[in-house]
Scaffold this active site. Structure first.
Site, PDB file in Angstrom:
ATOM      1  CG  ASP A 105      28.060  13.395 -19.701  1.00  0.00           C
ATOM      2  OD1 ASP A 105      27.042  13.610 -20.381  1.00  0.00           O
ATOM      3  OD2 ASP A 105      29.221  13.493 -20.146  1.00  0.00           O
ATOM      4  CG  HIS A 156      28.871   8.857 -20.402  1.00  0.00           C
ATOM      5  ND1 HIS A 156      29.683   9.457 -21.327  1.00  0.00           N
ATOM      6  CD2 HIS A 156      29.321   9.293 -19.178  1.00  0.00           C
ATOM      7  CE1 HIS A 156      30.565  10.232 -20.712  1.00  0.00           C
ATOM      8  NE2 HIS A 156      30.375  10.125 -19.412  1.00  0.00           N
ATOM      9  CG  HIS A 160      32.983   7.345 -16.705  1.00  0.00           C
ATOM     10  ND1 HIS A 160      34.192   8.005 -16.678  1.00  0.00           N
ATOM     11  CD2 HIS A 160      32.073   8.282 -17.051  1.00  0.00           C
ATOM     12  CE1 HIS A 160      34.032   9.277 -16.973  1.00  0.00           C
ATOM     13  NE2 HIS A 160      32.731   9.479 -17.216  1.00  0.00           N
ATOM     14  CG  HIS A 250      29.077  15.604 -14.812  1.00  0.00           C
ATOM     15  ND1 HIS A 250      29.720  16.777 -15.160  1.00  0.00           N
ATOM     16  CD2 HIS A 250      29.735  14.610 -15.465  1.00  0.00           C
ATOM     17  CE1 HIS A 250      30.727  16.513 -15.975  1.00  0.00           C
ATOM     18  NE2 HIS A 250      30.758  15.200 -16.178  1.00  0.00           N
TER      19      HIS A 250
END
Length: 282
Positions: A105, A156, A160, A250
């Site tokens: 991510d 994503h 964020h 990540h």
């Protein structure tokens, strides 16, 4: 980039998300906070990323993304059916058989994403990358490399945010702008998305499906955002490995050198244990 402690306290963030999700959503799956992304300065006027940035910037109608006909990137005569609106995200992918799904991510990040791609290439393994639009603006070449090497590029969000706190127009903008960047960079619209912090709500499921995407969460959290040490990350992956498991890691949002080093160790171990490293069909 700033460190994770620059965010509001983890408990505060999760408490806010939990309250908003309880009021407006059927599910809240807690992903741990990542390092906040700073606003990205406008990219240079020239270069392959400039066109993508311009197409998804303030001048474009991101709210109309996928409400208009499929673009020329779609093969002639192909109509992709919208997925059903789910009430909770998928947690695992058992249809892949005896395989583990590796996901990364927050990227792409030029400090870590290329090394992750190299390790995956060395082992002929494919993964899923859930990218943030404001990072992808300057990383179109990395998105193309992901797609060219058989990886899945997922959505994503743009910046964020905590999705349950957003108005419907903001959710559409966050997802729509990012999908547009991905499509411009790779030639295909994303078919998977993951909510930041794992915070979903009804509107995110509806808008995600409208944009042609399935929601994917995870079954194994490496907690690599905490920088717990390479050995700790490896141990979590190996302990949680099972057919269909989805591993959360990540490739951006902070110092991800431990994430890279851990991948270099656990990937061959998974293969030696008889697991495939697979991704869903694109």
């Amino acid at each position: 980039m700033e460190k994770d402690h620059m965010l509001p306290g983890r408990r505060t963030v999760l408490r806010i998300a939990a309250c908003t999700a309880a009021a407006a959503a059927p599910l809240f799956a807690p992903e741990r906070p990542r390092t906040p992304l700073r606003p990205t300065a406008a990219p240079p006027a020239a270069g392959p990323e400039a066109a993508g940035a311009a197409g998804a910037g303030a001048g474009s109608d991101a709210s109309a993304y996928r409400l208009r006909p499929m673009t020329a990137f779609e093969p002639a005569g192909l109509t992709r059916a919208r997925p059903a609106v789910r009430q909770r995200p998928l947690l695992s992918l058992p249809a892949l058989g005896h395989s583990v799904v590796l996901t990364f991510d927050d990227g792409p990040d030029r400090r870590y994403t290329p090394d992750i791609l190299k390790i995956l290439r060395e082992h002929r393994a494919r993964a899923m990358f859930f990218v943030c639009g404001e990072m992808a603006v300057r990383g179109g070449d990395l998105l193309r490399a992901m797609a060219d090497e058989g990886h899945i590029v997922g959505n994503h969000s743009w910046s964020h945010p905590l999705v349950p706190r957003l108005a419907p127009s903001r959710i559409r903008d966050e997802l729509g702008r990012t999908s547009e960047i991905i499509e411009r960079s790779t030639g295909s619209a994303p078919r998977w998305y993951r909510a930041p912090y794992g915070a979903w709500n009804r509107l995110s499921f509806e808008i995600g499906a409208e944009l042609g995407m399935e929601p994917l969460a995870w079954t194994v959290d490496t907690l690599d955002w905490r920088e717990p040490g390479t050995g700790s990350i490896v141990a979590r992956v190996m302990a949680g490995a099972r057919p269909g498991a989805v591993v959360l890691s990540h490739d951006a949002g902070g110092d991800r050198s431990q994430s890279v080093a851990a991948l270099r160790r656990y990937l061959p171990r998974l293969l030696e244990a008889g697991y495939g490293i697979g991704v869903p069909a694109r």
